[in-house]
Design a protein around this motif. Structure first.
Motif, short mmCIF file in Angstrom:
data_model
loop_
_atom_site.label_atom_id
_atom_site.label_comp_id
_atom_site.label_asym_id
_atom_site.label_seq_id
_atom_site.Cartn_x
_atom_site.Cartn_y
_atom_site.Cartn_z
N LEU A 93 78.54 72.09 13.48
CA LEU A 93 77.31 71.90 12.71
C LEU A 93 77.63 71.56 11.26
O LEU A 93 77.06 70.62 10.68
N ILE A 94 78.55 72.28 10.65
CA ILE A 94 78.95 72.01 9.26
C ILE A 94 79.51 70.60 9.14
O ILE A 94 79.19 69.86 8.20
N ALA A 95 80.35 70.19 10.09
CA ALA A 95 80.95 68.85 10.05
C ALA A 95 79.87 67.77 10.14
O ALA A 95 79.94 66.75 9.43
N LEU A 96 78.88 67.98 10.98
CA LEU A 96 77.80 67.00 11.11
C LEU A 96 76.99 66.89 9.82
O LEU A 96 76.64 65.79 9.38
N VAL A 97 76.69 68.02 9.21
CA VAL A 97 75.93 68.01 7.96
C VAL A 97 76.74 67.36 6.84
O VAL A 97 76.22 66.53 6.07
#
Length: 91
Positions: A29-33
């Motif tokens: 999730l962090i990588a996508l954001v």
């Protein structure tokens, strides 16, 4: 463990797999954001992407977690230990 006042018994009683699974999902999730932020900021090189990561940590992650640490009266050393990983991850 000493900073958190966790005994070896308590550490051994924890589920060893679940935190890794949850961490993996949250890191995706962090990588996508971060990828979306890099697109919006036109960060098309590794250096620009790293700069976005540092700014995210300085502007959001660091202040929010440090405030929590202050109110919980946790040691600054523990903040440094626990927050180095997210800083590197954002970079």
């Amino acid at each position: 463990m000493a900073f958190e006042h966790i005994t070896e018994e308590q550490a051994r009683s924890m589920n060893p797999v679940l935190p890794y699974i949850i961490t993996f999902v949250l890191n995706i999730l962090i990588a996508l954001v971060l990828a979306q932020l890099c697109i919006w900021r036109n960060a098309s090189t590794a250096a620009r992407g790293a700069a976005v990561g540092v700014l995210v940590w300085i502007g959001f992650l660091g202040p929010v977690t440090y405030t929590t640490y202050m109110y919980e009266m946790r040691p600054k050393e523990l903040f440094a230990i626990n927050q180095f990983y997210p800083l590197v991850g954002c970079v």
